[in-house]
Each structure stands twice: as C-alpha cells, then as structure tokens.
Design an enzyme around this catalytic site. Sequence first.
Site, PDB file in Angstrom:
ATOM      1  N   GLY A 138     -41.968   8.639 -19.692  1.00 21.34           N
ATOM      2  CA  GLY A 138     -41.338   7.794 -19.079  1.00 21.34           C
ATOM      3  C   GLY A 138     -42.485   6.598 -18.494  1.00 21.34           C
ATOM      4  O   GLY A 138     -43.658   7.016 -18.862  1.00 21.34           O
ATOM      5  N   ASP A 139     -42.043   5.612 -17.980  1.00 24.13           N
ATOM      6  CA  ASP A 139     -42.815   4.507 -17.328  1.00 24.13           C
ATOM      7  C   ASP A 139     -42.921   4.911 -15.948  1.00 24.13           C
ATOM      8  O   ASP A 139     -41.763   4.411 -15.278  1.00 24.13           O
ATOM      9  CB  ASP A 139     -42.490   3.261 -17.912  1.00 24.13           C
ATOM     10  CG  ASP A 139     -43.120   2.151 -17.305  1.00 24.13           C
ATOM     11  OD1 ASP A 139     -43.939   2.141 -16.294  1.00 24.13           O
ATOM     12  OD2 ASP A 139     -43.179   0.940 -17.966  1.00 24.13           O
ATOM     13  N   PHE A 140     -43.812   4.995 -15.378  1.00 24.05           N
ATOM     14  CA  PHE A 140     -43.837   5.482 -13.788  1.00 24.05           C
ATOM     15  C   PHE A 140     -43.853   4.160 -12.850  1.00 24.05           C
ATOM     16  O   PHE A 140     -43.389   4.292 -11.907  1.00 24.05           O
ATOM     17  CB  PHE A 140     -44.942   6.272 -13.390  1.00 24.05           C
ATOM     18  CG  PHE A 140     -46.469   5.963 -13.936  1.00 24.05           C
ATOM     19  CD1 PHE A 140     -46.883   4.647 -13.604  1.00 24.05           C
ATOM     20  CD2 PHE A 140     -47.093   6.730 -14.541  1.00 24.05           C
ATOM     21  CE1 PHE A 140     -47.962   4.259 -13.903  1.00 24.05           C
ATOM     22  CE2 PHE A 140     -48.514   6.368 -15.003  1.00 24.05           C
ATOM     23  CZ  PHE A 140     -49.031   5.113 -14.458  1.00 24.05           C
ATOM     24  N   TRP A 175     -63.051  13.572 -19.321  1.00 25.21           N
ATOM     25  CA  TRP A 175     -62.574  14.763 -18.749  1.00 25.21           C
ATOM     26  C   TRP A 175     -63.160  16.019 -19.047  1.00 25.21           C
ATOM     27  O   TRP A 175     -63.424  16.813 -18.080  1.00 25.21           O
ATOM     28  CB  TRP A 175     -61.108  14.641 -18.631  1.00 25.21           C
ATOM     29  CG  TRP A 175     -60.692  13.240 -18.046  1.00 25.21           C
ATOM     30  CD1 TRP A 175     -59.489  12.743 -18.407  1.00 25.21           C
ATOM     31  CD2 TRP A 175     -61.032  12.730 -16.677  1.00 25.21           C
ATOM     32  NE1 TRP A 175     -59.216  11.727 -17.766  1.00 25.21           N
ATOM     33  CE2 TRP A 175     -60.211  11.605 -16.481  1.00 25.21           C
ATOM     34  CE3 TRP A 175     -62.094  12.970 -15.746  1.00 25.21           C
ATOM     35  CZ2 TRP A 175     -60.373  10.698 -15.522  1.00 25.21           C
ATOM     36  CZ3 TRP A 175     -62.186  12.186 -14.636  1.00 25.21           C
ATOM     37  CH2 TRP A 175     -61.323  10.975 -14.468  1.00 25.21           C
ATOM     38  N   HIS A 203     -57.218   1.771 -10.790  1.00 29.38           N
ATOM     39  CA  HIS A 203     -58.180   0.887 -10.911  1.00 29.38           C
ATOM     40  C   HIS A 203     -57.728   0.034 -12.256  1.00 29.38           C
ATOM     41  O   HIS A 203     -58.486  -1.369 -12.574  1.00 29.38           O
ATOM     42  CB  HIS A 203     -59.572   1.367 -11.486  1.00 29.38           C
ATOM     43  CG  HIS A 203     -59.729   2.005 -12.901  1.00 29.38           C
ATOM     44  ND1 HIS A 203     -60.962   2.173 -13.374  1.00 29.38           N
ATOM     45  CD2 HIS A 203     -58.773   2.473 -13.715  1.00 29.38           C
ATOM     46  CE1 HIS A 203     -60.679   2.873 -14.385  1.00 29.38           C
ATOM     47  NE2 HIS A 203     -59.314   2.730 -14.807  1.00 29.38           N
ATOM     48  N   ASP A 219     -46.163  10.426 -19.056  1.00 32.25           N
ATOM     49  CA  ASP A 219     -46.787   9.300 -19.770  1.00 32.25           C
ATOM     50  C   ASP A 219     -45.722   8.653 -20.681  1.00 32.25           C
ATOM     51  O   ASP A 219     -44.587   9.222 -20.630  1.00 32.25           O
ATOM     52  CB  ASP A 219     -48.130   9.766 -20.543  1.00 32.25           C
ATOM     53  CG  ASP A 219     -49.162   8.753 -20.413  1.00 32.25           C
ATOM     54  OD1 ASP A 219     -48.861   7.387 -20.544  1.00 32.25           O
ATOM     55  OD2 ASP A 219     -50.146   9.192 -20.245  1.00 32.25           O
ATOM     56  N   LYS A 239     -58.067   7.398 -12.852  1.00 36.71           N
ATOM     57  CA  LYS A 239     -58.473   6.343 -13.418  1.00 36.71           C
ATOM     58  C   LYS A 239     -57.064   5.444 -13.670  1.00 36.71           C
ATOM     59  O   LYS A 239     -56.820   4.986 -14.761  1.00 36.71           O
ATOM     60  CB  LYS A 239     -59.156   6.498 -14.630  1.00 36.71           C
ATOM     61  CG  LYS A 239     -60.654   6.972 -14.332  1.00 36.71           C
ATOM     62  CD  LYS A 239     -61.232   7.520 -15.616  1.00 36.71           C
ATOM     63  CE  LYS A 239     -61.541   6.311 -16.581  1.00 36.71           C
ATOM     64  NZ  LYS A 239     -61.985   6.792 -18.041  1.00 36.71           N
ATOM     65  N   TYR A 250     -52.466  -0.096 -26.434  1.00 39.31           N
ATOM     66  CA  TYR A 250     -51.902   0.728 -27.519  1.00 39.31           C
ATOM     67  C   TYR A 250     -51.256  -0.044 -28.627  1.00 39.31           C
ATOM     68  O   TYR A 250     -50.442   0.221 -29.141  1.00 39.31           O
ATOM     69  CB  TYR A 250     -50.827   1.521 -26.939  1.00 39.31           C
ATOM     70  CG  TYR A 250     -51.444   2.498 -25.746  1.00 39.31           C
ATOM     71  CD1 TYR A 250     -52.629   2.993 -25.861  1.00 39.31           C
ATOM     72  CD2 TYR A 250     -50.553   3.039 -24.804  1.00 39.31           C
ATOM     73  CE1 TYR A 250     -53.049   3.854 -24.749  1.00 39.31           C
ATOM     74  CE2 TYR A 250     -50.887   3.941 -23.676  1.00 39.31           C
ATOM     75  CZ  TYR A 250     -52.251   4.299 -23.835  1.00 39.31           C
ATOM     76  OH  TYR A 250     -52.634   5.274 -22.787  1.00 39.31           O
ATOM     77  N   ASN A 289     -65.388  -4.241 -16.572  1.00 36.11           N
ATOM     78  CA  ASN A 289     -64.928  -3.907 -17.761  1.00 36.11           C
ATOM     79  C   ASN A 289     -63.207  -3.815 -17.375  1.00 36.11           C
ATOM     80  O   ASN A 289     -62.473  -4.423 -18.246  1.00 36.11           O
ATOM     81  CB  ASN A 289     -65.189  -2.558 -18.161  1.00 36.11           C
ATOM     82  CG  ASN A 289     -64.481  -2.287 -19.467  1.00 36.11           C
ATOM     83  OD1 ASN A 289     -64.531  -2.832 -20.608  1.00 36.11           O
ATOM     84  ND2 ASN A 289     -63.968  -0.927 -19.463  1.00 36.11           N
TER      85      ASN A 289
END
Length: 346
Positions: free
Chosen positions: A236-238, A165, A256, A211, A253, A148, A303
């Site tokens: 938030g930041d989980f 999705w 991973h 998120d 996803k 980001y 990846n």
Amino acid sequence: MGSTEDLDYPQIIMQYSNGFLISKVMFTACELGVFDLLLESGNPLSSDAIAAGLGASTMGMRRLLDACVGLKLLAVEMTQEGALYRNTEISNVYLTKSSPKSQYHIMMYYSNTVYLCWQYLADAVREGRNQYERAFGVSSKDPFGAMYRSDEEMLKFMAGQNSVWRICGRDVLAAFDLSPFTQIYDLGGGGGALAQECVSLYPNSTVTIYDLPKVVQVAKEQFVSPEDHQITFHEGDFFNDSIPEAELYILSKILHDWDDDKCKQLLAKVYKACKPGGGVLLVESLLNEDKSGPVETQLYSMNMLVQTEGKERTAAEYSKLLEAAGFGVIQVKRTGKLYDAVLGRK
C-alpha cells in the site's frame, strides 16, 4: 583553544575540496572489484596482477591502489618482486560484497545516483527543490517515483538501505526497550533489514513491512526469506491507503523525506491506527537544537534538498510533529552513531 592564527585555513579548504576526490577513489575501487579480488585471492597481489584480474590498465590501477593505501583502505608491502597489496580490516569488513556488514551497495547508490543530483546543488539551493529533472530527465514532483524510476534503480536503493541497517539497525532498535510491543508495523520498511534486526533483538515480536506493491515484490524475491516467519508484508501507499492497527509503528528515515505538512498528515494517520498504549518510533539523524551540527546530519539535510521534499530536524522539531498528531510521553535517545531514536506514546 588556540587563536584563529593557529589554524591553517588554506589546508582546511584544500581538505574540504579533496572530499570529492577521496570518496570517488573509494567508490571506484568498490565498483571495479579491487577489494573483492584481494579477499578472494587470500594473498597480497601486485598491481599488475590486480589490473589483469579486473581488466584495467596497469598504470591506472597502480595509481588507484596507491591512493587506497593513502586512505588506509589497502596496505602495501615492498618485496624484491615489487609492491604487493592487501586489504585492511576496514575494507574486508565494509567494502567487500560478501561481508555481512558490506556497505558496497550504498556506495554504488551514492556514486551512480546521489552524485549526479549533487552536481546541481547550486540549482537546488536557488530553487528549493530536488534535482531529478536535471539529473535524470524525470519529474521531480514525485520524489519516490523518480527514485524508483526503474527496477534496477529501485533494487539498488533497497540494497543500499539494507546495508545501512545491517550496521546501524541494532543501535536504534535497542535505544528503547521495545519488548512490550509484539505487533509492529515498519512503514516504508523496504528491503526488510531493519525488520530482520527487530525480530532478532525482540524474538517475541512480529513485524509487518508496509510498502508500495513493487517494493514488497522485490523484498520478497530478493531480501526476505520465506523462512523469516515473524516478518510479513502489507502492500500500500501509507499516504493514500489505510494503515492497519498495531502496537508500534517504526518510521525509519521516512519523515526526513517530507515537509512538515506531509509529516503531520502521516503521523495523524498513524496515531488514529495505533492501539491505546502503543507508540511510534522515529529513526532519524538528529540535528543539534541550535543546528550547529553534527556535520554528517547537516550534509544529509543537503541531500534531502537535492533528492526529496524534506529535511533533517532537531529532536524538538520531531517532538512538535508528534505532539501535533496527538502523541505524548515523547522520549529522545541519541545513540552516538549515525541515527538516533525518538519514541512517542499514545
């Protein structure tokens, strides 16, 4: 099965080598707007007309169009006036920007971001870490900070994930009957396409997208309409902030992207927040237990090497992570598509 002598190994190697060329032809045709122009025209067009409409050279465009014909992305008709090109059904459905199932955005993300990281695959294998520093000159210590690194890049990534999705979401959400869960948190839900599929499939449910604040802001502005009353947001930041109580948590996803320790840390927080009788749904591309395939998942794991701190895993490996966090009655459903589902209950 024939003997090894029956296999044309030079041909196989050349096909693998040409994989880069094939994908770049498709990406370039998307980026230039070939499929969009042909859809808008409603009629087959000559290479000269397409080149003029897109501001490209006639020679270069003709070669690109012919390559797309060879890849079955375009069809060509020979007339007295010359060759006329039109979209195939595949390109109309998946490669035009206006299609509900368009994969344009994920292709542009792969073309302009993922490919740059993959140039340093050999370095990633040697070092065992992602390659953002070499590819973009940004720190590789925070993969999502790098991912980001600009508003434009974040929007590109979110749009790309949404496009995935829209064609894969229903498969994983229908793998299990999730109707008993009415209060759902989509951790790292991004642009909200999976949440939208979820409330469409399970109309009695509400989904909260959890998120980062800047991701939530873009999701509200660009992707999720205020009319989607069943979808709400939590900033938030989980990893660092609390996770509210819910009946079901979706991690699509997410695991991973991280190593086992980070996955255990997150799942332990989810387990603690989860209501008794609730659960967690993991949406991932599962490796075979002997890791012999599927090849798509093996490539996704490469990846993960060049872009994140994580890897793709087997069903048993995900089950072990869930069990370590306290989840039981673990079920696995392979969808036969790109992504599979693992459900753990509390």
